[in-house]
Design an enzyme around this catalytic site. Structure first.
Site, PDB file in Angstrom:
ATOM      1  N   ARG A 164      56.935 141.348 -10.213  1.00 45.30           N
ATOM      2  CA  ARG A 164      56.630 141.380 -11.642  1.00 45.30           C
ATOM      3  C   ARG A 164      57.905 141.494 -12.473  1.00 45.30           C
ATOM      4  O   ARG A 164      57.960 142.225 -13.471  1.00 45.30           O
ATOM      5  CB  ARG A 164      55.669 142.523 -11.977  1.00 45.30           C
ATOM      6  CG  ARG A 164      54.366 142.481 -11.206  1.00 45.30           C
ATOM      7  CD  ARG A 164      53.542 141.218 -11.531  1.00 45.30           C
ATOM      8  NE  ARG A 164      52.375 141.144 -10.651  1.00 45.30           N
ATOM      9  CZ  ARG A 164      52.363 140.450  -9.502  1.00 45.30           C
ATOM     10  NH1 ARG A 164      53.424 139.765  -9.121  1.00 45.30           N
ATOM     11  NH2 ARG A 164      51.284 140.429  -8.746  1.00 45.30           N
ATOM     12  N   SER A 238      46.028 143.875 -15.493  1.00 40.37           N
ATOM     13  CA  SER A 238      46.618 145.012 -14.774  1.00 40.37           C
ATOM     14  C   SER A 238      47.663 145.699 -15.651  1.00 40.37           C
ATOM     15  O   SER A 238      48.618 145.057 -16.096  1.00 40.37           O
ATOM     16  CB  SER A 238      47.266 144.535 -13.474  1.00 40.37           C
ATOM     17  OG  SER A 238      46.306 143.942 -12.623  1.00 40.37           O
ATOM     18  N   GLU A 334      53.271 147.495 -16.471  1.00 35.94           N
ATOM     19  CA  GLU A 334      53.531 146.049 -16.387  1.00 35.94           C
ATOM     20  C   GLU A 334      53.846 145.429 -17.751  1.00 35.94           C
ATOM     21  O   GLU A 334      54.821 144.697 -17.880  1.00 35.94           O
ATOM     22  CB  GLU A 334      52.333 145.323 -15.764  1.00 35.94           C
ATOM     23  CG  GLU A 334      52.370 145.253 -14.259  1.00 35.94           C
ATOM     24  CD  GLU A 334      51.486 144.152 -13.710  1.00 35.94           C
ATOM     25  OE1 GLU A 334      51.311 143.130 -14.397  1.00 35.94           O
ATOM     26  OE2 GLU A 334      50.985 144.314 -12.599  1.00 35.94           O
TER      27      GLU A 334
END
Length: 338
Positions: A164, A238, A334
Site C-alpha cells: 500500500r 479498508s 491506509e
C-alpha cells in the site's frame, strides 16, 4: 482545463466529509497542467491532486489548488509475445477498467474488482485485494511534474512499490500528477486463488478452476457482502493496513489468540488481518460521534450521517490504541488524512 471557485468536495470524497476547495481545476490532459503552471498567481500555488476521493479523509477546507484528475480513455496500447499492454486514463474508474479488460478478453485484474477509486490513484496506493496487487500487473505510467510541467514515464522500479505504498506517497508526494497508467496482462493467464475467501468459494461451488469472469463475479459478490457501497454509506473501503509481522511475533500472538487470521508472506513473515484484530477488541458496530465501524467488516469505518473529519480521526485513534494495548500491534491508516 476548467477552473471553478468555492467548490464543495462532499460529493468528491467517498466518505462524504464536508470540505470546500477555494479553487478546483479539472485536468483532462497533460497540457492542462502545463497551462496551469503558466498562469500568474496559480502556477506556483500549493496543489492537491484529487482522483476519485476514495482514499482521502478531509478534515478541513482546502486552501490548496485542488487538481481533479479527469483524463479519460481505455485501449490496448501494444502487444508482446507474452502480454497485452492496456492503457487507461487516470480519471477512469478502476472498476470500469477491470470490467472493460474482461469484456475485451484480457484477464488479469479480476481479483481487484470493485476497489473504489480511479486508475490514476491506483499506483499511488499500490492497491490490492484477494492475493493480487497492482504492482503484479503494472507496466508503466505517465505523470506530469507539478513544478516544471515536464511529462515523465516511470516503470515499476522507479515507482518503488511497497505494501500500500509507492514513491507517490514518499518522495513524489504532492509533486506529480498521474495522467495515464499501463498494465501488463498475461497472454497465458492463470487464476490467483490463494486467499481464504476464494478458497471458500471454490469449496461452496465445487469449481476449483474458475475462469476469469467467474473469479470476477466471486470477488464482486464477496466485496458486496462484506463492504458497504460508498454511494449508500460513506466510507473509503479498508481503513487500516493489514500489519506485517515477523514469524516470532506471529507465534506470540497465536499463543495468546489461536484464532487470529494470518497469512504467510514471502521472506518468512506474516500478514495479520487488521479487521480480525479490530473485531477482537470489540469495535465492530461501535460509533463515535457520527463515524462508526461497519457492522459486517471491522476494517471499514463509515459515515453514519453528518460525520466530519475530526470524528473519523478520533475513532481511528481509539481503535489504534485499543489494538496496540491488546496485541502490541500499531495499526497504520491506509487513506491520506488532510
Amino acid at each position: 482545463m476548467q477552473i471553478e471557485a468555492g467548490v464543495s468536495l462532499k460529493s468528491y470524497n467517498t466518505f462524504g466529509l464536508p470540505a470546500v476547495a477555494g479553487r478546483l481545476v479539472r485536468i483532462t490532459a497533460d497540457a492542462d497542467v502545463r497551462r496551469l503552471l503558466e498562469l500568474p498567481g496559480l502556477g506556483g500555488a500549493p496543489k492537491f491532486v484529487l482522483g476519485g476521493g476514495s482514499n482521502v479523509i478531509l478534515t478541513r477546507d482546502m486552501p490548496e489548488l485542488v487538481l481533479k484528475v479527469e483524463v479519460k480513455g481505455m485501449r490496448v496500447a501494444s502487444e508482446t509475445a507474452d502480454a497485452f499492454i492496456v492503457e487507461a486514463g487516470g480519471g477512469e474508474s478502476w472498476h470500469d477498467l477491470v470490467a472493460w479488460t474482461l469484456d475485451h478478453g484480457l484477464p488479469g485484474l479480476e481479483n481487484m474488482a470493485l476497489i473504489p477509486g480511479t486508475v490514476g490513484a491506483a499506483p499511488v496506493q499500490n492497491i490490492g485485494a484477494y492475493g493480487l496487487e497492482l504492482q503484479d500487473r503494472f507496466d508503466s505510467l505517465d505523470a506530469v511534474d507539478l513544478v516544471t510541467g515536464r511529462s515523465v514515464r516511470l516503470d515499476a522500479s522507479q515507482c518503488k512499490f511497497g505494501y500500500r505504498d509507492s514513491i507517490f506517497k514518499q518522495a513524489l508526494a504532492g509533486k506529480s500528477l498521474i495522467t495515464r497508467v499501463r498494465f501488463r496482462l498475461p497472454r497465458h493467464w492463470q487464476p490467483v486463488l490463494g486467499y481464504l475467501d476464494l478458497e471458500r468459494k471454490m469449496a461452496e461451488t465445487g469449481n476449483h478452476a474458475p475462469d476469469a469472469r467467474t473469479l470476477f463475479d466471486w470477488v464482486c459478490a464477496i466485496r458486496r457482502a462484506k463492504l458497504p457501497d460508498p454511494a449508500v454509506i460513506g466510507n473509503v473501503g479498508s481503513f487500516f493496513k493489514n500489519p506485517l509481522v515477523t514469524a516470532e511475533q506471529c507465534r506470540d500472538i497465536i499463543a495468546r489468540d489461536p484464532h487470529v487470521v494470518h497469512y504467510p508472506m514471502d521472506g518468512g513473515g506474516f500478514k495479520l488481518a487488521a479487521g480480525w484484530l479490530i473485531d477482537a477488541c470489540g469495535w465492530k458496530g461501535k460509533t463515535v460521534g457520527h463515524a462508526g465501524v461497519y457492522e459486517k467488516q471491522a476494517l471499514v469505518l463509515v459515515n453514519r450521517g453528518g460525520a466530519i473529519g475530526s470524528e473519523v480521526q478520533t475513532l481511528a485513534r481509539a481503535i489504534q490504541e485499543s489494538v496496540y494495548g491488546r496485541f502490541g500491534i500499531r495499526l497504520e491508516i491506509e487513506p491520506v488524512v488532510v
